[in-house]
Scaffold this motif. Structure first.
Motif, mmCIF file in Angstrom:
data_model
loop_
_atom_site.group_PDB
_atom_site.id
_atom_site.type_symbol
_atom_site.label_atom_id
_atom_site.label_comp_id
_atom_site.label_asym_id
_atom_site.label_seq_id
_atom_site.Cartn_x
_atom_site.Cartn_y
_atom_site.Cartn_z
ATOM 1 N N SER A 172 43.156 57.658 49.643
ATOM 2 C CA SER A 172 42.994 58.396 50.907
ATOM 3 C C SER A 172 42.466 57.471 52.012
ATOM 4 N N GLU A 173 41.867 56.340 51.606
ATOM 5 C CA GLU A 173 41.280 55.420 52.585
ATOM 6 C C GLU A 173 42.054 54.111 52.689
ATOM 7 N N LEU A 174 42.848 53.782 51.654
ATOM 8 C CA LEU A 174 43.546 52.497 51.625
ATOM 9 C C LEU A 174 45.003 52.694 51.238
ATOM 10 N N LYS A 175 45.863 51.809 51.743
ATOM 11 C CA LYS A 175 47.247 51.759 51.290
ATOM 12 C C LYS A 175 47.366 50.579 50.329
ATOM 13 N N ALA A 176 48.181 50.738 49.287
ATOM 14 C CA ALA A 176 48.354 49.653 48.321
ATOM 15 C C ALA A 176 49.434 48.701 48.817
ATOM 16 N N GLY A 177 49.061 47.421 48.972
ATOM 17 C CA GLY A 177 50.028 46.400 49.362
ATOM 18 C C GLY A 177 50.405 45.556 48.155
ATOM 19 N N ARG A 178 50.800 44.304 48.406
ATOM 20 C CA ARG A 178 51.179 43.419 47.301
ATOM 21 C C ARG A 178 50.012 43.215 46.343
ATOM 22 N N GLY A 179 50.327 43.241 45.046
ATOM 23 C CA GLY A 179 49.286 42.995 44.053
ATOM 24 C C GLY A 179 48.372 44.183 43.826
ATOM 25 N N ALA A 180 48.777 45.350 44.333
ATOM 26 C CA ALA A 180 47.955 46.558 44.154
ATOM 27 C C ALA A 180 48.877 47.746 43.895
ATOM 28 N N TYR A 181 48.344 48.785 43.276
ATOM 29 C CA TYR A 181 49.145 49.992 43.032
ATOM 30 C C TYR A 181 48.249 51.219 43.075
ATOM 31 N N VAL A 182 48.863 52.386 43.311
ATOM 32 C CA VAL A 182 48.126 53.652 43.341
ATOM 33 C C VAL A 182 48.359 54.384 42.025
ATOM 34 N N GLU A 183 47.294 54.821 41.406
ATOM 35 C CA GLU A 183 47.384 55.662 40.205
ATOM 36 C C GLU A 183 47.293 57.111 40.671
ATOM 37 N N PRO A 184 48.438 57.861 40.597
ATOM 38 C CA PRO A 184 48.454 59.221 41.173
ATOM 39 C C PRO A 184 47.441 60.164 40.523
ATOM 40 N N ARG A 185 47.135 59.951 39.236
ATOM 41 C CA ARG A 185 46.243 60.901 38.555
ATOM 42 C C ARG A 185 44.870 60.991 39.210
ATOM 43 N N ASP A 186 44.342 59.847 39.628
ATOM 44 C CA ASP A 186 43.016 59.910 40.256
ATOM 45 C C ASP A 186 43.052 59.448 41.714
ATOM 46 N N ASN A 187 44.300 59.233 42.225
ATOM 47 C CA ASN A 187 44.459 58.875 43.640
ATOM 48 C C ASN A 187 43.639 57.628 44.010
ATOM 49 N N THR A 188 43.657 56.657 43.087
ATOM 50 C CA THR A 188 42.853 55.448 43.274
ATOM 51 C C THR A 188 43.771 54.236 43.327
ATOM 52 N N VAL A 189 43.391 53.254 44.163
ATOM 53 C CA VAL A 189 44.154 52.003 44.267
ATOM 54 C C VAL A 189 43.536 50.979 43.321
ATOM 55 N N TYR A 190 44.399 50.378 42.487
ATOM 56 C CA TYR A 190 43.951 49.369 41.525
ATOM 57 C C TYR A 190 44.633 48.036 41.803
#
Length: 202
Positions: free
Chosen positions: A25-43
């Protein structure tokens, strides 16, 4: 390293795969990152440095983009077969240690060390190689990378004619001139020192 506008220290933070970078909700995932939809978190999806890129001006989505830049983007990395320029730091009976400064024409930004073993100094009369007659601390050598050794040290070879010492300083502090493939001479004193000299040109 390019400083981003408004770049803060935390933007150079090192992260590893699976590390939480923030909420989607606060960050967009760019290169080298991804969003996990289950917890809406960028890893983070790889090991590297985290950086935040501000949203384009006028964009309706005002979330910054988080990117993880892998090591390769932070300067060159030696690989087997690549030609490197290294500075000799220590000469022992059976090997010499060197700090790798360039891979090809690109400089490295991390510390990589290399080892030139006695059997990799030259292609002929390997058993007669004297490490102290081949290199001295401070010499600049051109070498090829044989393999990744241990503890971030690469095994280097100078066994081809075009590989070896390309620049050396004499005891008098002058840049020495190669006079044969085993000798360099000080232009100030005329003193000749032994080296494994890199052949220049054809």
């Amino acid at each position: 390293m390019q400083e981003r506008v408004g770049g803060s220290k935390e933007e150079e933070e090192l992260v590893t795969p699976g590390e939480v970078l923030g909420k989607a909700s606060e960050l967009k995932a760019g290169r080298g990152a991804y969003v996990e939809p289950r917890d809406n978190t960028v890893y983070a999806s790889l090991t590297g440095r985290r950086s935040l890129i501000p949203p384009p001006s006028g964009s309706s989505d005002q979330r910054p983009t988080v990117e993880v830049t892998g090591h390769k983007a932070h300067g060159a990395v030696p690989e087997p077969g690549s030609i490197v320029i290294a500075r000799v730091t220590k000469v022992m009976v059976r090997m010499a240690s060197a700090d790798i400064m360039c891979v090809g024409s690109k400089s490295v930004r991390e510390k990589f060390t290399g080892s030139i073993r006695q059997q990799d100094v030259r292609a002929t009369e390997i058993d007669k190689v004297d490490m102290h007659s081949s290199f001295r601390p401070g010499d600049i050598v051109r070498a090829s990378v044989l393999s990744l050794g241990d503890a971030r040290a690469y095994y280097l070879s100078t066994a081809k004619n075009e590989l070896g010492v390309v620049s050396a300083e004499s005891t008098a502090g002058a840049a020495m001139v190669p006079i044969s493939w085993t000798e360099m001479q000080c232009p100030l004193t005329g003193q000749i020192e032994q080296r494994k000299v890199a052949k220049i040109g054809s």
